[in-house]
Scaffold this motif. Structure first.
Motif, PDB file in Angstrom:
ATOM      1  N   ASP A 126     -10.184  28.044-166.830  1.00 14.83           N
ATOM      2  CA  ASP A 126     -10.366  28.316-165.404  1.00 14.83           C
ATOM      3  C   ASP A 126     -11.386  27.352-164.802  1.00 14.83           C
ATOM      4  O   ASP A 126     -12.273  27.746-164.053  1.00 14.83           O
ATOM      5  CB  ASP A 126     -10.809  29.764-165.197  1.00 14.83           C
ATOM      6  N   ASN A 131     -16.449  27.574-160.473  1.00 15.01           N
ATOM      7  CA  ASN A 131     -16.990  27.922-161.785  1.00 15.01           C
ATOM      8  C   ASN A 131     -17.904  26.848-162.358  1.00 15.01           C
ATOM      9  O   ASN A 131     -18.184  26.821-163.556  1.00 15.01           O
ATOM     10  CB  ASN A 131     -15.855  28.218-162.771  1.00 15.01           C
ATOM     11  N   GLN A 165      -4.636  29.338-165.285  1.00 12.85           N
ATOM     12  CA  GLN A 165      -5.239  28.439-164.298  1.00 12.85           C
ATOM     13  C   GLN A 165      -4.677  28.735-162.901  1.00 12.85           C
ATOM     14  O   GLN A 165      -3.704  29.474-162.749  1.00 12.85           O
ATOM     15  CB  GLN A 165      -5.011  26.967-164.669  1.00 12.85           C
ATOM     16  N   ARG A 170      -4.056  23.601-162.016  1.00 11.08           N
ATOM     17  CA  ARG A 170      -3.171  23.951-163.120  1.00 11.08           C
ATOM     18  C   ARG A 170      -2.566  22.697-163.721  1.00 11.08           C
ATOM     19  O   ARG A 170      -2.003  21.852-163.028  1.00 11.08           O
ATOM     20  CB  ARG A 170      -2.067  24.887-162.614  1.00 11.08           C
ATOM     21  N   SER A 188      -7.889  19.957-165.465  1.00  7.32           N
ATOM     22  CA  SER A 188      -8.556  20.673-164.369  1.00  7.32           C
ATOM     23  C   SER A 188      -9.832  19.958-163.942  1.00  7.32           C
ATOM     24  O   SER A 188     -10.121  19.843-162.743  1.00  7.32           O
ATOM     25  CB  SER A 188      -8.873  22.107-164.793  1.00  7.32           C
TER      26      SER A 188
END
Length: 366
Positions: A126, A131, A165, A170, A188
């Motif tokens: 992710d 993040n 994802q 993705r 990513s």
């Protein structure tokens, strides 16, 4: 949520819970507590954090967890307090491109983080600007850490076709249904860095098709063997066997394909009413599985690939731009001469202005 922490203001909300400031009872030190309202998801994140505890969080640029506990129907994970996210950083800059020195620092630190995760065979799953967080922009402006391991997993546990994802981060192997490993995190991260470099995501992300289409525009068609073995390749590509150049081509959205064929400038190439009535957009046969396509067991012959129906370009555009490469239905008409018109011939004109953009073609409410 209990005798261990005093919860302060809430900082944000995610898929499974909320994050708030908290202080330990009897201490002035501030932490971030993630309150997960799905016990299973909270337990999985706790297990993932136990695995990465073998890595030094400061040296590997990973968020540090202090403790976790269950309170009633909530799983509570206490993390170190960090600053703003990379997503906030991009937004505050009004999506202007970042400086190369900033991108270099971010890239180096996140590559260290991914290298550490790879060493213990953990896939984050992710990676996105939300993040990646700054530690403290006042004392250490370019120090960052990777956070949120709620979807972290050993890639050997992932089946082909696993959906993970979010778009536009993705990886193509996820979209196409290919075997997955830690390299999906590298894809990513590359999209994150490209976003910093140009000030926006490099691919359209309204759907997986738009992402694949943007990928083909920028990078060209994926390799033959990837498309052949992809579980979902035929959702986006077609192998044209009966062609002068057999190979893969990107599928055209049904509605654009129909309109493009009906709007052919050359009347000899314009779609006939009977052909239009048999088009998938009208019949919707593709929804019932009646649309004819090459069998999945077919192996492409040779290495030659048909030119993609979208011209590769270096422009990182989110706007749909129909190309001239769409296949046109053959239409013979003996009334039309085979030789080009004489220079003095009057060109065919129209009193109507025909819109070419998808938004204009859809019309109000389309």
């Amino acid at each position: 949520p209990g005798p261990r922490c005093q919860v302060g203001k809430f900082l944000g909300r995610g898929s499974y819970g909320r994050v708030a400031e908290c202080t330990k009872m009897g201490s002035n030190e501030t932490f971030a507590i993630k309150i997960v309202d799905d016990l299973r998801a909270g337990s999985e994140e706790m297990e993932a954090m136990k695995i990465i505890r073998s890595l030094n969080p400061d040296q590997n640029n990973l968020i540090k967890i202090h403790e976790c506990f269950q309170y009633k129907d909530y799983m509570c994970l206490v993390y170190e307090m960090l600053d703003e996210s990379l997503e906030d950083f991009i937004g505050k800059r009004s999506f202007h491109p970042a400086h190369l020195c900033q991108i270099r620092a971010i890239a180096q630190q996140m590559l260290v983080a991914l290298s550490g995760l790879e060493s213990i065979n953990v896939l984050h799953g992710d990676i996105k600007p939300d993040n990646i967080m700054f530690v403290d922009q006042i004392t250490n402006p370019l120090k960052l850490k990777l956070i949120d391991f709620g979807l972290a997993v050993n890639p050997q546990e992932l089946n082909v076709g696993t959906q993970m994802q979010i778009n536009p981060f993705r990886a193509p192997e996820v979209i196409l249904g290919l075997p997955l490993d830690v390299s999906v995190d590298m894809w990513s991260l590359a999209v994150v860095l490209a976003t910093l470099y140009i000030g926006d995501v490099p691919f359209s992300y309204n759907s997986d098709y738009e992402t694949i289409r943007g990928l083909v525009q920028l990078l060209g068609l994926p390799e033959d063997d990837l498309l052949h073995y992809g579980k979902f390749s035929y959702d986006f590509f077609t192998y044209e066997e009966e062609s002068s150049q057999p190979g893969w081509r990107l599928n055209t959205p049904f509605e654009y394909n129909l309109l493009r064929s009906m709007l052919a400038i050359d009347p000899r190439q314009r779609m006939t009413p009977s052909s239009a009535l048999a088009h998938d957009f009208i019949t919707m046969n593709h929804l019932s599985g009646e649309r004819k396509r090459s069998p999945r067991t077919h192996k492409p012959r040779g290495s030659q690939i048909a030119s993609p129906q979208v011209r590769p370009t270096h422009a990182l555009s989110h706007t749909y731009s129909p190309s001239s490469g769409y296949p046109q239905p053959p239409r013979s008409n003996s009334l039309w001469p085979t030789d080009p018109p004489a220079p003095h011939a009057r060109p065919i004109t129209s009193a109507y202005r025909i819109p070419t953009s998808p938004a204009a073609l859809r019309g109000p409410g389309g």
